[in-house]
Scaffold this active site. Sequence first.
Site, PDB file in Angstrom:
ATOM      1  N   LYS A  11      89.335 -78.061   3.965  1.00 28.58           N
ATOM      2  CA  LYS A  11      89.447 -79.413   3.598  1.00 28.58           C
ATOM      3  C   LYS A  11      89.628 -80.067   5.666  1.00 28.58           C
ATOM      4  O   LYS A  11      88.864 -78.916   6.143  1.00 28.58           O
ATOM      5  CB  LYS A  11      91.008 -79.749   3.396  1.00 28.58           C
ATOM      6  CG  LYS A  11      91.056 -79.326   1.890  1.00 28.58           C
ATOM      7  CD  LYS A  11      92.355 -79.999   1.858  1.00 28.58           C
ATOM      8  CE  LYS A  11      93.308 -79.545  -0.584  1.00 28.58           C
ATOM      9  NZ  LYS A  11      94.247 -79.815  -0.701  1.00 28.58           N
ATOM     10  N   TYR A  51      89.997 -86.096  -7.280  1.00 25.60           N
ATOM     11  CA  TYR A  51      91.548 -86.317  -7.214  1.00 25.60           C
ATOM     12  C   TYR A  51      91.988 -87.301  -8.338  1.00 25.60           C
ATOM     13  O   TYR A  51      93.206 -88.156  -8.461  1.00 25.60           O
ATOM     14  CB  TYR A  51      91.998 -86.872  -6.258  1.00 25.60           C
ATOM     15  CG  TYR A  51      92.039 -84.946  -5.059  1.00 25.60           C
ATOM     16  CD1 TYR A  51      92.675 -84.008  -5.444  1.00 25.60           C
ATOM     17  CD2 TYR A  51      90.891 -84.788  -4.166  1.00 25.60           C
ATOM     18  CE1 TYR A  51      92.452 -82.984  -4.546  1.00 25.60           C
ATOM     19  CE2 TYR A  51      90.971 -84.115  -3.389  1.00 25.60           C
ATOM     20  CZ  TYR A  51      91.759 -82.730  -3.438  1.00 25.60           C
ATOM     21  OH  TYR A  51      91.873 -81.622  -2.959  1.00 25.60           O
ATOM     22  N   THR A  93     101.224 -74.783  -2.647  1.00 28.80           N
ATOM     23  CA  THR A  93     100.945 -76.335  -1.924  1.00 28.80           C
ATOM     24  C   THR A  93     101.333 -76.617  -0.190  1.00 28.80           C
ATOM     25  O   THR A  93     100.915 -77.285   0.334  1.00 28.80           O
ATOM     26  CB  THR A  93     101.299 -77.618  -2.861  1.00 28.80           C
ATOM     27  OG1 THR A  93     100.727 -77.265  -4.414  1.00 28.80           O
ATOM     28  CG2 THR A  93     100.099 -78.930  -2.721  1.00 28.80           C
ATOM     29  N   ASN A 114      96.227 -80.342   3.511  1.00 27.44           N
ATOM     30  CA  ASN A 114      96.852 -78.017   3.602  1.00 27.44           C
ATOM     31  C   ASN A 114      95.721 -76.966   3.531  1.00 27.44           C
ATOM     32  O   ASN A 114      96.366 -76.036   3.161  1.00 27.44           O
ATOM     33  CB  ASN A 114      97.650 -77.703   2.704  1.00 27.44           C
ATOM     34  CG  ASN A 114      96.928 -78.462   0.972  1.00 27.44           C
ATOM     35  OD1 ASN A 114      95.774 -78.746   1.298  1.00 27.44           O
ATOM     36  ND2 ASN A 114      98.056 -78.153   0.195  1.00 27.44           N
ATOM     37  N   HIS A 117      91.292 -76.630  -0.642  1.00 20.75           N
ATOM     38  CA  HIS A 117      91.332 -77.311  -1.758  1.00 20.75           C
ATOM     39  C   HIS A 117      90.802 -75.242  -3.127  1.00 20.75           C
ATOM     40  O   HIS A 117      90.655 -74.189  -2.672  1.00 20.75           O
ATOM     41  CB  HIS A 117      90.478 -77.744  -2.875  1.00 20.75           C
ATOM     42  CG  HIS A 117      90.603 -77.848  -4.018  1.00 20.75           C
ATOM     43  ND1 HIS A 117      91.536 -79.248  -4.914  1.00 20.75           N
ATOM     44  CD2 HIS A 117      89.629 -77.359  -5.248  1.00 20.75           C
ATOM     45  CE1 HIS A 117      91.422 -78.497  -6.396  1.00 20.75           C
ATOM     46  NE2 HIS A 117      90.154 -78.167  -6.262  1.00 20.75           N
ATOM     47  N   GLU A 128      85.154 -78.828 -11.562  1.00 14.98           N
ATOM     48  CA  GLU A 128      85.446 -79.360  -9.568  1.00 14.98           C
ATOM     49  C   GLU A 128      83.401 -78.678  -8.864  1.00 14.98           C
ATOM     50  O   GLU A 128      82.726 -79.127  -7.992  1.00 14.98           O
ATOM     51  CB  GLU A 128      86.083 -78.818  -8.994  1.00 14.98           C
ATOM     52  CG  GLU A 128      87.374 -79.386  -9.875  1.00 14.98           C
ATOM     53  CD  GLU A 128      88.247 -78.666  -9.298  1.00 14.98           C
ATOM     54  OE1 GLU A 128      89.431 -79.617  -9.599  1.00 14.98           O
ATOM     55  OE2 GLU A 128      88.364 -77.597  -8.420  1.00 14.98           O
TER      56      GLU A 128
HETATM   57  P1  ADP Z   1      96.955 -78.093  -5.358  1.00 16.35           P
HETATM   58  O1  ADP Z   1      96.388 -78.439  -4.798  1.00 16.35           O
HETATM   59  O2  ADP Z   1      97.947 -77.092  -4.771  1.00 16.35           O
HETATM   60  O3  ADP Z   1      96.751 -77.671  -6.550  1.00 16.35           O
HETATM   61  P2  ADP Z   1      98.090 -81.425  -6.131  1.00 16.35           P
HETATM   62  O4  ADP Z   1      96.821 -80.449  -6.851  1.00 16.35           O
HETATM   63  O5  ADP Z   1      98.983 -80.877  -7.018  1.00 16.35           O
HETATM   64  O6  ADP Z   1      97.964 -79.194  -5.397  1.00 16.35           O
HETATM   65  O7  ADP Z   1      97.907 -81.635  -5.394  1.00 16.35           O
HETATM   66  C1  ADP Z   1      96.126 -81.998  -4.843  1.00 16.35           C
HETATM   67  C2  ADP Z   1      96.319 -82.382  -3.222  1.00 16.35           C
HETATM   68  O8  ADP Z   1      97.257 -83.083  -3.307  1.00 16.35           O
HETATM   69  C3  ADP Z   1      97.165 -80.941  -2.540  1.00 16.35           C
HETATM   70  O9  ADP Z   1      96.561 -80.188  -2.108  1.00 16.35           O
HETATM   71  C4  ADP Z   1      97.756 -81.871  -1.276  1.00 16.35           C
HETATM   72  O10 ADP Z   1      96.219 -82.460  -0.180  1.00 16.35           O
HETATM   73  C5  ADP Z   1      97.798 -83.024  -2.142  1.00 16.35           C
HETATM   74  N1  ADP Z   1     100.087 -83.267  -2.160  1.00 16.35           N
HETATM   75  C6  ADP Z   1     100.110 -82.662  -3.263  1.00 16.35           C
HETATM   76  N2  ADP Z   1     101.511 -82.915  -3.359  1.00 16.35           N
HETATM   77  C7  ADP Z   1     101.915 -83.621  -2.085  1.00 16.35           C
HETATM   78  C8  ADP Z   1     102.591 -84.938  -1.461  1.00 16.35           C
HETATM   79  N3  ADP Z   1     103.685 -84.188  -2.250  1.00 16.35           N
HETATM   80  N4  ADP Z   1     102.963 -85.354  -0.321  1.00 16.35           N
HETATM   81  C9  ADP Z   1     101.523 -85.194  -0.294  1.00 16.35           C
HETATM   82  N5  ADP Z   1     100.531 -84.761  -0.278  1.00 16.35           N
HETATM   83  C10 ADP Z   1      99.624 -84.322  -1.442  1.00 16.35           C
HETATM   84 MG    MG Z   2      95.386 -79.342  -7.540  1.00 13.68          MG
END
Ligand code: ADP
Ligand code: MG
Length: 139
Positions: A11, A51, A93, A114, A117, A128
Amino acid sequence: MAGNKTFTMIKPDAYEAGNSGAIIKMIEEAGFKINAAKLTKLTAENAGAFYAVHKERPFYGDLVKYMSSGPIIAMILEKDNAVEDFRKLIGATNPAEAAEGTIRKMFAKSIEANAVHGSDSDENAAIEGSFFFAQTERF
Ligand code: ADP
Ligand code: MG
């Protein structure tokens, strides 16, 4: 049977911080082979489409802005049990909850920024991967 492909992005925060090489090294050392790779930058429209499942979440607008804020490295990765093993390698996450030694624990700046992905299912890994790569770009 679990599939052997997953999809990842390094990212914008991790790319900007110069952590791409260290992250790719961890990925390769964990036994993943790079099947496709591309340095690119998402438009807000593309980030929004990628997304789209999160459209109703409160963080969606910020997420789209962040994911289109700078270059990313998109990759298709190959390994037995790829999706599950990669989710383990990247960690939770929220980096505050990610296990020691995981990519997010080491490199994530926040729950949003974070570092990486990782696809959450074989079906989404295929969708994807196709979002970024043509068949001729895969090895
Ligand atoms: P993951 O990437 O672990 O699969 P999710 O699919 O739930 O997590 O969310 C997609 C992305 O959205 C996350 O990787 C992160 O960049 C962002 N995200 C998720 N939850 C939050 C949150 N509570 N606040 C801000 N950004 C978030
Ligand atoms: Mg996800």
